[in-house]
Design an enzyme around this catalytic site. Structure first.
Site, mmCIF file in Angstrom:
data_model
loop_
_atom_site.group_PDB
_atom_site.id
_atom_site.type_symbol
_atom_site.label_atom_id
_atom_site.label_comp_id
_atom_site.label_asym_id
_atom_site.label_seq_id
_atom_site.Cartn_x
_atom_site.Cartn_y
_atom_site.Cartn_z
ATOM 1 N N HIS A 1 8.974 -8.359 -3.533
ATOM 2 C CA HIS A 1 10.366 -8.741 -3.286
ATOM 3 C C HIS A 1 10.512 -10.243 -3.105
ATOM 4 O O HIS A 1 11.588 -10.789 -3.304
ATOM 5 C CB HIS A 1 10.901 -8.009 -2.047
ATOM 6 N N ASP B 1 0.812 -1.218 0.000
ATOM 7 C CA ASP B 1 0.000 0.000 0.000
ATOM 8 C C ASP B 1 0.845 1.268 0.000
ATOM 9 O O ASP B 1 0.406 2.309 0.468
ATOM 10 C CB ASP B 1 -0.964 0.014 1.195
ATOM 11 N N LYS C 1 2.901 0.940 -5.374
ATOM 12 C CA LYS C 1 3.621 0.324 -6.498
ATOM 13 C C LYS C 1 2.735 0.260 -7.744
ATOM 14 O O LYS C 1 3.126 0.676 -8.832
ATOM 15 C CB LYS C 1 4.081 -1.087 -6.103
ATOM 16 N N THR C 2 1.506 -0.261 -7.554
ATOM 17 C CA THR C 2 0.597 -0.362 -8.700
ATOM 18 C C THR C 2 0.188 1.013 -9.201
ATOM 19 O O THR C 2 0.087 1.249 -10.410
ATOM 20 C CB THR C 2 -0.640 -1.177 -8.301
#
Length: 875
Positions: free
Chosen positions: A434, A387, A390-391
């Site tokens: 990751h 949250d 990244k998107t």
């Protein structure tokens, strides 16, 4: 109006960005980083203000350049003089060496001639003495030419036999003639009566005298004949033995010479075969773009046994065992050797070896000529905490590319994407987690050139942020920090920079090496600066690849499509991949039937740093598998079959991990003396209570070790640790995620979850004493993700869900999991499709779920459904 970057202005004045920022600060011009842009008015002010500095620096540079040229000229003169002196000295030395060599050669020639003359005189004297001592050879001087030395010996024996027969015949004739002459003499000398008048002797007297003379002469002639015959026989015997001896010596010399010729021919053929094999290896290495300097290096897999090493380096196994014994590590033929032992023994034997790990065995090594390398696009992975955006960042980059009208905007068609900025391409991998990044790195996949670490300005550094930093540093990948959400209230980018300095991510404006960009993904602020920073970092890395060769790269993700078969997303890192090429990827092989670009369009070829989706593989490869194109499909199939065979053998030899059911049997077999546990719980107090109870158990038969205990959900890292240490995972109030369950099933690791602490203690204690007999088993039926929530009159909050896996039935038990922690557990109150109640919902369909007596449902929660089955006892 065009703007100028601080870094470009610093290059114009020949100074660093940090130094230019200092001058800007003195002139009260706002600029934070070298990548900041300045208005034309500020640029003109800076140029006017720093003009004297520029002129002074130019004068200094010119003076330094002139001094450097003078020093260079002086150094060249000195070097020329020194070279001339060395040349004259070398010529004098060579002249002296030539004279000394000529004198030594003359002396050696004189000594050789003198030695040859003495040797010739000695040989002549020896031959004269032998000729004087040797009896006369009556053997024929000339002999016909025979087919071989053995034929000559046989012919010589025949000649000697014929000569002996002729000599015997001549002797018989001589004896006959002598006998006839003696008879005639007797008749001529018979005695007659004496005449009284003449007084002649009578016949008897003459006969007596003649008889006496004939007997004496016959005796003399017989003695002479015996002596000659003895001499003839001695000469004949000598000649025969002499000829036979010479013939035998000649045959022995011929056999020895023939054996020597065969041996030399055999050695020559062996050498020619070795040279031909080496030339073939060189041709294959050149064809496969391999380093010729590693041609003689023998690749040895890690864990190789003594017999396998002897077979690989072509030496007797006894030689290796002898050296191991001298090293103090005696091993048998079937025992494995450590990597250090392999290198020590190979070095002692004079063999160049390289110990290969399992990942290196399945990888390919290439050597590219530096002249054939060309620049390529950078490959970027976005990592960060949950949250933190990244998107949203990837979506913002996609919209930025579309707004500018650039071709190649980001799309989610194949799991990887590309964007155009300033006429250059950047490739983004759409697997930013990751965990996936680390899994691919563990398999040897070096796919990422740059990592964008995204950190929320209002949240700061979080645990997954630290994990992302550690994973990127372990992979040796440069990091660009994107400070997101700067538009939100309470955002503090300076605090983020201060926190990241603890992890050696010092900003450039603070004298460090890490580039920072303040962005807002939702409002599209700072996106251009971030992309330009990526290009600047890529220019510093000087990324290059050889596009004019066969393709190789890595598999990003793969799946089995019902209509298209095996579909793999690959990233090409060298060469050019064409439709129709035959390739191997892990255990899969096949011919590329079709390729799709990030837009979903069919393409015929893909170069370095291009992500494409390929169809045509025989099976589904794993993420991180390296692929390579082969010219011959038979070679590709052979390599894939060999890898599949190794995988099956490893699966058969895999260690069977201990479980609570087989713990007592394993203890009885003396294979386990201790029980390793990994404890994960929802709160720290539960961990302490569980560990305290375990410490109070009787550990006389088996010792209980807690090798890892932490708060949080059971993840894939915990399964990896349990696999390596043969441990059992105990979860208290938490659940494993999907990847952890899959990894545990593949590795055979047991995961036990409990909601009551005494139940966990009872199971462990019962397993320790061999009384654990489970009669119930929990069977996972399905998992659903909460996409939205709805308020239903008289019912409360209902969850709009998407069933992700399995099949959920209305009669199933359920638990609500939030961030890996069990929040609620109970029964389903309702299960609906649209407005109708249903009995079950399969994966891929939406549904509405109500929980019995629970209303606190959030978007993103996981609903796990299960049922309890009775299991027959096996003891």
């Amino acid at each position: 109006m065009a703007k100028t970057r601080v870094s470009e202005l610093a290059k114009e004045f020949g100074m660093s960005g940090k130094e230019m920022l200092g001058y800007l600060k003195e002139m009260m011009i706002p600029a934070k980083t070298p990548s900041s842009t300045l208005e034309d008015a500020y640029v003109a002010m800076v140029r006017k203000k720093l003009k004297p500095i520029l002129e002074a620096r130019a004068a200094e540079i010119e003076a330094a350049k002139k001094a450097e040229e003078e020093a260079k000229a002086a150094a060249e003169r000195e070097a020329a003089e020194k070279a001339e002196k060395e040349r004259l000295a070398a010529e004098e030395r060579r002249e002296r060496e030539r004279k000394a060599a000529a004198e030594a050669q003359r002396r050696a020639e004189e000594a050789r001639k003198k030695a040859e003359e003495e040797k010739a005189a000695e040989e002549a004297r020896r031959k004269a003495e032998e000729e004087a001592r040797r009896p006369k050879d009556t053997a024929p001087k000339t002999m016909p030419t025979f087919t071989s030395l053995l034929d000559q010996i046989a012919q010589q024996e025949e000649v000697l036999a014929q000569q002996a027969a002729e000599a015997s015949a001549k002797k018989e004739e001589a004896r006959g003639e002598r006998r006839s002459r003696s008879d005639e003499g007797k008749r001529a000398r018979r005695p007659e009566p004496a005449d009284a008048d003449t007084g002649a002797p009578s016949r008897d007297e003459g006969n007596n005298r003649g008889r006496g003379r004939g007997r004496k002469g016959r005796r003399d002639s017989e003695e002479d004949g015996d002596r000659y015959s003895r001499m003839a026989r001695a000469a004949e015997e000598y000649n025969r033995e002499h000829v036979l001896e010479e013939a035998r010596q000649a045959v022995a010399e011929a056999n020895e010479e023939s054996t020597g010729r065969r041996r030399r021919r055999k050695e020559r053929r062996k050498q020619q075969k070795a040279e031909a094999e080496r030339e073939q290896r060189i041709e294959e290495a050149i064809e496969n773009d391999q380093d010729l300097s590693q041609l003689d290096t023998i690749k040895v897999p890690t864990g190789t046994t003594v017999a396998q090493l002897a077979d690989l380096i072509h030496v007797p196994a006894n030689d290796i065992i002898k050296r191991l014994f001298l090293l103090g590590t005696p091993l048998t033929m079937t025992q494995s050797m450590s990597d250090d032992l392999i290198e020590l023994v190979a070095e002692d034997l004079g063999v160049d070896v390289k110990v290969m790990s399992k990942e290196e065995e399945n990888s390919f090594t290439f050597y590219d000529d530096p002249d054939s390398l060309k620049p390529r696009s950078p490959v970027v992975t976005v990592m960060g905490h949950v949250d933190h955006g990244k998107t949203s960042l990837l979506d913002a980059i996609r919209h930025t590319g579309v707004a500018e009208g650039e071709a190649g905007g980001i799309t989610q068609a194949i799991g990887a994407s590309q964007v155009q900025i300033n006429g250059r391409t950047i490739t983004f991998i759409d697997t930013p987690g990751h965990a996936t990044f680390t899994a691919m790195r563990a398999r040897g996949a070096k796919v990422t050139d740059i990592v964008i670490l995204i950190v929320a300005a209002d949240d700061g550094v979080m645990p997954q942020t630290v994990e992302s930093i550690n994973h990127a540093k372990a992979a040796g990948v440069p990091i660009i920090v994107a400070v997101n959400k700067i538009d939100k209230p309470g955002a503090d980018p300076t605090r983020v920079r201060q926190e990241l300095t603890e992890y050696d991510l010092i900003p450039e404006e603070w004298g460090g090496q890490t580039m920072y960009c303040d962005i807002s993904a939702k409002k599209h602020l700072g996106i251009d600066d971030l992309l330009e920073s990526v290009l600047l970092e890529a220019d510093m890395l000087e990324l290059k690849a050889n596009p004019d060769t066969f393709a190789s790269g890595y598999v990003l993700e793969a799946k089995l499509d019902r209509g298209r078969g095996s579909v793999a997303t690959v990233l090409v890192n060298r060469g050019t991949l064409h439709v129709g090429d035959t390739l191997v990827a892990g255990l899969a092989y096949g011919r590329v039937r079709a390729m799709l670009d990030p837009h979903g369009q069919n393409v015929e070829s893909a170069g370095p740093s291009d992500p494409v989706e390929i169809l045509g593989l025989s099976s589904v490869p794993m993420a991180g598998d390296e692929f390579r194109v082969f010219t011959d499909e038979r070679d590709a199939r052979a390599l894939a079959d060999e890898r599949a065979l190794k995988a099956r053998i490893e699966e058969q030899n895999r260690v069977h991990h201990v479980t609570l059911e087989n713990l007592f049997e394993t203890m009885a077999e003396s294979e386990v003396k201790e029980l390793n546990l990994i404890i994960k719980a929802d709160v720290q107090g539960s961990i302490e209570a569980l560990q305290d109870s375990l410490d109070k158990m009787d550990q006389s038969e088996v010792r209980i070790n807690t090798i890892h205990a932490a708060v949080g959900a059971i993840n894939e890292t915990d399964v990896t640790l349990a696999d390596a240490s043969n441990a059992i995972i105990i979860g208290f109030g938490v659940r494993p995620d999907g990847k952890a369950r899959t990894a545990a099933e593949q590795a055979g690791v047991e995961i036990r979850t409990y909601s009551v602490i005494y139940k966990a203690i009872e199971d462990i204690d019962a397993a320790r004493i061999g009384m654990l007999k489970p009669t119930e088993e929990e069977v996972q039926t399905g998992t659903a993700e909460v996409r939205n929530t709805f308020k239903v009159p008289k019912v409360g909050i209902a969850a709009g869900c998407m069933v992700q896996e399995g099949e959920i039935a209305a009669t199933d038990n359920a638990r609500l999991v939030r961030d890996g922690v069990v929040v609620w557990e109970g029964k389903l109150a309702s299960l609906r499709r649209y407005k109708d109640d249903v009995k079950s919902v399969k994966a891929g369909y939406e549904c509405g779920i109500g929980l019995d007596g629970f209303q606190d449902i959030h978007v993103g929660d996981q609903i796990e459904c299960y049922r309890i089955e009775e299991v027959a006892r096996t003891e």
